[in-house]
Design an enzyme around this catalytic site. Structure first.
Site, short mmCIF file in Angstrom:
data_model
loop_
_atom_site.label_atom_id
_atom_site.label_comp_id
_atom_site.label_asym_id
_atom_site.label_seq_id
_atom_site.Cartn_x
_atom_site.Cartn_y
_atom_site.Cartn_z
N CYS A 89 0.83 -1.10 0.01
CA CYS A 89 -0.10 -0.08 -0.07
C CYS A 89 1.03 1.02 -0.11
O CYS A 89 0.22 2.35 0.00
CB CYS A 89 -0.90 -0.07 1.30
SG CYS A 89 -2.34 -1.10 1.34
N HIS A 97 -5.59 0.96 6.71
CA HIS A 97 -6.33 0.07 5.71
C HIS A 97 -6.59 -1.02 6.40
O HIS A 97 -5.72 -1.49 7.18
CB HIS A 97 -5.19 -0.11 4.54
CG HIS A 97 -5.57 -1.08 3.55
ND1 HIS A 97 -7.05 -1.06 3.09
CD2 HIS A 97 -5.02 -2.03 3.08
CE1 HIS A 97 -7.11 -2.21 2.26
NE2 HIS A 97 -6.04 -2.80 2.26
N HIS A 141 -8.95 -5.05 6.11
CA HIS A 141 -9.80 -5.96 5.00
C HIS A 141 -11.12 -6.25 6.05
O HIS A 141 -11.68 -7.45 5.72
CB HIS A 141 -9.11 -7.39 4.98
CG HIS A 141 -7.92 -7.01 4.14
ND1 HIS A 141 -7.28 -8.16 3.33
CD2 HIS A 141 -7.42 -5.96 3.41
CE1 HIS A 141 -6.05 -7.54 2.61
NE2 HIS A 141 -6.32 -6.24 2.43
N GLU A 173 -26.71 7.76 15.50
CA GLU A 173 -26.05 8.70 16.38
C GLU A 173 -24.37 8.70 15.98
O GLU A 173 -23.56 9.97 15.92
CB GLU A 173 -26.22 8.57 17.80
CG GLU A 173 -25.38 9.38 18.67
CD GLU A 173 -25.80 10.73 19.12
OE1 GLU A 173 -26.85 11.03 18.49
OE2 GLU A 173 -25.05 11.56 19.56
N HIS A 201 -12.54 -5.84 -1.26
CA HIS A 201 -11.29 -5.78 -0.66
C HIS A 201 -11.22 -5.39 0.56
O HIS A 201 -10.61 -6.01 1.62
CB HIS A 201 -10.44 -4.70 -1.64
CG HIS A 201 -9.03 -4.49 -1.34
ND1 HIS A 201 -7.94 -4.28 -2.37
CD2 HIS A 201 -8.40 -4.73 -0.15
CE1 HIS A 201 -6.88 -4.13 -1.58
NE2 HIS A 201 -7.03 -4.37 -0.19
#
Lengths: 239, 239, 239, 239
Positions: free
Chosen positions: A97, A115, A117, A138, A200
């Protein structure tokens, strides 16, 4: 400075970026967001403008500060990725990434990107088309809106009756291939703090790692709630 | 006394209100009741009549005793909220629930209030109208009834065949706006130990933090069971 | 011996009954089996024939060895329950399950009884009539059958294709009122290691606390699986 | 060497096979994969070619290194199983999976085998016939394909659009009876890193315990997602 010097990553301060990445990855593993090396975190050290990045393919809950890569932000140059790093631990590769994380930092001016999964994000990407949407819950109030507080000049959070709208982009074969779509969607929706990648997972960012964590947890809670609402035939946006 | 003196919040006793708020918030975070700064706890120190209140917008599982606000109960005056606090940590704001918490203490004479964004409470508020109701489940016996034991003069708990009935009120844009509805519903149903706020979460209180925690856990278990029963077409109140 | 002497309950051995009850209650709390003071454990010390019993109405995950009651088995006399205890901690009451636990020890000759309010057990009691039944799942092999190994003379466990059959009895207002039904069902089905109490929870026992824990975990796993199978229209007993 | 010498299993290195088996079993217990003694792990020490095997019928989360059996790989002889062990702790029996584990090591040339009773694996075995199949989910990229990287000569992982296909074999009464079916299915599908045993659980292996753990977690995540997809009417293989 040696590429494997520990100076940049060893600190007794639990709030040092290198320590935070490791403690948060452990926490996220326990929430099932980082199983089997999935996911990652990158943090910008606001004082030094250095970026801390997790390695690729390691068990996230076992990561040590000395496993981390460091990029000097001022030298950022996508065409010379090899020269990016000012710290490269032996035997490890930086997160796949990395280009995405750096793009987020550059394009969005944020200080942390998470990030995961998360299976809630993946399920939601199968139940929604272009946007995940939820309103009148809320917890949406924990997330930023595109509105500015006229007094403070700061962005204010969503109101209860506002709709949280998170763009969903299509997955690609390699994570770096997501970069263009991520930039485009962020230019189109500059106020989003997250993008779901279909089948993903999710990318979430914020002006600090604390905010990014709060956004990520709040979104995951809302995604989980939305799936349960869908299962019971309840619309997630109130008309 | 300085507004940031630690004297009121630093103690080696794990049962000191400041320590209890922090340890319970960690526990509640692990149960997914306080994700992303949601929820909070306030405790009245029965010896000093001081109220301990969590700050706003912080990660609940990382809260330290020194992050807490303290209100001196005897000086309570809703028109002079600024003067309420005898302890105000620098750089923090008190929980948005502060007026609600103080109202509960004043109106209900309780010693602890727990607020969570439990997804079970939110889901139940979408499946029930004015009241969440469940009967004939053993765990309802952990919750108080409106009946008095003629011998001890104390309130007794529900019996197995009794119906637990928790009022549901509508959510408002700001938490302080819930105060009037909360007072009104509690005056109408003075024996409830909890109110569900639709699409928001739940407030649970008790004569001690131990009791409030037991009520909160028992109610959440019953809410989760009720949702599962509804999913499988089983009524939660036995006719 | 003082009724609050710590001698019977303080030990550095993690396998001492008093320590085991506390460590297992913490573990069971984390599995959501003992929320809000629900459930309990009682262990017979096989060397001294003393019974260790948890107190009533306490938070199970916070219980300390010094909170435990001790009964001297040789003096067991249901008509003189007051004189049962050789250790009574100040300010605590023994578990409401005490008569039930002692009945299990006396009638079944077991050495440990676990009681939980497992929501899987409650849900299963709403989906099955007189018996919970499941077959052809590997985990049933962790549970005892009524068959004897001709060589060792010991009971052998169920085979894969055997049906685990756990009786379900109706709940009563007070836990001691379950005693007769529990005795009757155990006389009728002397080889069961568990009884489900409808809309209440489950009692599981074994020749040691280790076995009882293994049975309890295996049954809860099977109950959870059975509920999921029912939700997806799959029979839990293979024809 | 005494059959109960601790030399083979006592080490301060957390990555020593004996320590890894114990720490992973605790982790897997917390994920509900090893409830009630179910499941197990076996690791081959790549330096000494010795195999470390968990005992049968013990609580997996409490296992100590000194509870482990050790087999000297060079002496492997299925017809003389009694002489296999170079370490046999008193009072314990080796895992019933021992022949299966050794078969995996011999036939597949792997260095670690994980066996769990994951309820996701059991549920999937009830929803799929000969193969569990899923495609177009990012997490499949954590799993090996049968393709070779022409440059490095190493196996490469699945691509996003590839289908993960895990064979399902029928359960037998005894674990050793699974050995032939396991060998046959692995000969037929030599590139699989896992086999699901219907109504039983899953076996997952890898060239190192780290890889096997990553595969196991990734597969379990995918199994859980697939079950949720099936519940909501979504195909797990994209056409």
């Amino acid at each position: 400075m040696s590429m494997i010097s520990d100076e940049l990553v060893v600190s007794e301060d639990p709030l040092h970026p290198a320590n935070l990445i490791c403690s948060l990855c452990t926490k996220f593993y326990e929430k099932d967001w980082c199983l089997g090396t999935g996911g990652g975190i990158s943090i910008r050290d606001q004082e030094t403008n250095r970026y801390y990045i997790a390695p690729s393919g390691v068990q996230k809950e076992l990561m040590k500060p000395t496993d981390l890569f460091v990029v000097n932000g001022y030298h950022y140059d996508p065409d010379h990725e090899d020269t990016l790093f000012i710290r490269k631990p032996d035997g490890l590769k930086p997160s796949d990434c990395t280009p995405l994380f750096l793009t987020c930092f550059k394009e969005l001016g944020v200080s942390a990107v998470i990030h995961t999964h998360s299976s809630n994000a993946v399920m939601a990407s199968l139940l929604y088309d272009d946007f995940f949407e939820i309103s009148h819950i809320e917890q949406v109030k924990a997330l930023p809106s595109h509105k500015i507080d006229p007094e403070t000049g700061k962005h204010i959070n969503l109101l209860f009756q506002d709709t949280l709208r998170i763009p969903v982009i299509e997955n690609q074969n390699f994570e770096y291939e997501l970069t263009d779509d991520l930039i485009n969607i962020c230019r189109k929706y500059p106020h989003t703090c997250a993008v779901i990648v279909r089948r993903h997972g999710i990318f979430v960012w914020g002006p600090s790692i604390q905010k990014a964590k709060i956004y990520n947890e709040s979104i995951d809670y809302l995604l989980g709630l939305a799936i349960q609402m869908k299962e019971m035939g309840i619309d997630t946006v109130k008309k």
